[in-house]
Design an enzyme around this catalytic site. Structure first.
Site, short mmCIF file in Angstrom:
data_model
loop_
_atom_site.label_atom_id
_atom_site.label_comp_id
_atom_site.label_asym_id
_atom_site.label_seq_id
_atom_site.Cartn_x
_atom_site.Cartn_y
_atom_site.Cartn_z
CG ASN A 1 -1.72 1.24 1.39
OD1 ASN A 1 -1.83 2.02 0.46
ND2 ASN A 1 -2.29 1.43 2.58
CE LYS B 1 0.17 3.48 4.87
NZ LYS B 1 0.07 3.67 6.30
CG HIS C 1 -5.78 1.77 5.19
ND1 HIS C 1 -5.34 2.75 6.04
CD2 HIS C 1 -4.74 0.91 5.04
CE1 HIS C 1 -4.08 2.51 6.37
NE2 HIS C 1 -3.69 1.38 5.79
CD GLU D 1 -3.01 5.53 6.73
OE1 GLU D 1 -2.99 5.59 5.49
OE2 GLU D 1 -2.09 5.01 7.40
CD GLU E 1 -3.52 -2.73 7.40
OE1 GLU E 1 -2.38 -2.93 7.00
OE2 GLU E 1 -4.17 -1.71 7.12
N GLY F 1 2.31 2.10 10.85
CA GLY F 1 3.22 3.23 10.73
C GLY F 1 3.95 3.59 12.01
CB SER G 1 5.15 -1.88 12.02
OG SER G 1 4.70 -0.57 12.27
C1 PEP Z 1 -0.78 0.10 6.09
O1 PEP Z 1 -0.87 1.29 5.84
O2 PEP Z 1 -1.66 -0.66 5.70
C2 PEP Z 1 0.38 -0.36 6.84
C3 PEP Z 1 0.34 -1.58 7.28
O3 PEP Z 1 1.42 0.52 7.03
P1 PEP Z 1 2.84 0.20 7.72
O4 PEP Z 1 3.35 -1.08 7.14
O5 PEP Z 1 3.70 1.37 7.39
O6 PEP Z 1 2.57 0.07 9.20
#
Ligand code: PEP
Length: 252
Positions: free
Chosen positions: A9, A11, A95, A97, A167, A173, A212
């Site tokens: 992803n 973003k 997601h 966000e 998630e 993040g 992460s």
């Molecule tokens: C995400 O945005 O779906 C995500 C898992 O980000 P990150 O790997 O940076 O935590």
């Protein structure tokens, strides 16, 4: 068990030319392996350029969001047929966000899932609890609510086309990934809920972990039989770490 599935992803990163460079770097080092499917989710404006580069490869294309409507007066939105024509096979829906920064409700997410499936776009449906919810012992109730409301009205056959991504918001993040035990516990609960409510063989549903994920922790996470792959944010912006995660998924 289904193949492992690694989704990057991006973003809101990478202009069209930067997207082309990143894809070329990935293609320069990636050796496809039939036990793993790799997908990338660039920003909407880069989808066409990325689709062109991926066309002769097994890497698949995902969008990061979609409108629930097919067309009309919805300024700034992108419809399922538009994504389909661009060559997307998947779309990320719900997601954290989108939920927490843009106020998307469980009901809106459910509408998007239905709209995507109507146009043969496969949803990558994200769910996950916030830190305060985990600390208050509400992880399972939050996950169940998101799952039930997000998937309402779907038939068991539709679920075969849905990938679920667990998630935890506190892991996205932050550099603080869930442990394999924490992720496994929630993945197992998701599977059992799918079996109970939709009366299906949930072993066939891909459940990804996201939050992460890096080349350093991927091996441990993929030890869990409940974790069928990863939704990767930061680590997918670097071709070497993204390809490394895919290689680890293939090896384990
Ligand atoms: C995400 O945005 O779906 C995500 C898992 O980000 P990150 O790997 O940076 O935590």
């Amino acid at each position: 068990m289904p193949n492992r599935f690694i989704v990057g992803n991006w973003k809101m990163h990478n202009t069209i030319s930067q997207a082309e460079t990143l894809i070329q770097e990935i293609l320069g080092i990636y050796q496809a392996n039939p036990s793993v499917e790799l997908a990338v989710a660039p920003p909407h404006v880069a989808l066409q350029a990325v689709a062109r580069l991926l066309a002769p490869t097994p890497i698949t294309l995902a969008a990061q969001n979609v409108c629930a409507k097919d067309e009309g007066a919805f300024t700034g939105e992108i419809s399922p047929p538009m994504l389909k024509e661009l060559g997307c096979q998947y779309v990320i829906i719900g997601h954290s966000e989108r939920r927490h920064l843009f106020g998307e409700s469980d009901e809106a997410i459910n509408e998007k899932i239905h709209a995507a499936l109507r146009h043969e776009l496969q949803p990558i449906f994200c769910i996950g609890e916030r830190l305060e919810e985990r600390e208050a012992g509400q992880t399972h109730s939050v996950i169940q609510r998101q799952l039930q409301k997000g998937l309402v009205g779907l038939e068991p056959k539709d679920l075969g086309n849905v990938t679920i991504a667990y998630e935890p918001v506190w892991a996205i993040g932050t550099g603080r990934a869930a442990t394999v035990e924490q992720a496994t516990e929630v993945h197992a609960a998701i599977r059992s809920s799918l079996t109970t409510h939709w009366n299906l063989n949930s072993e066939q549903i891909r459940i990804l972990y996201g939050g992460s994920v890096t080349a350093d922790n991927a091996h441990a996470l993929f030890q869990s039989p409940h974790i069928n792959g990863a939704l990767v944010g930061k680590a997918c912006l670097n071709s070497e770490s993204f390809v490394k995660i895919a290689e680890i998924a293939a090896l384990d």
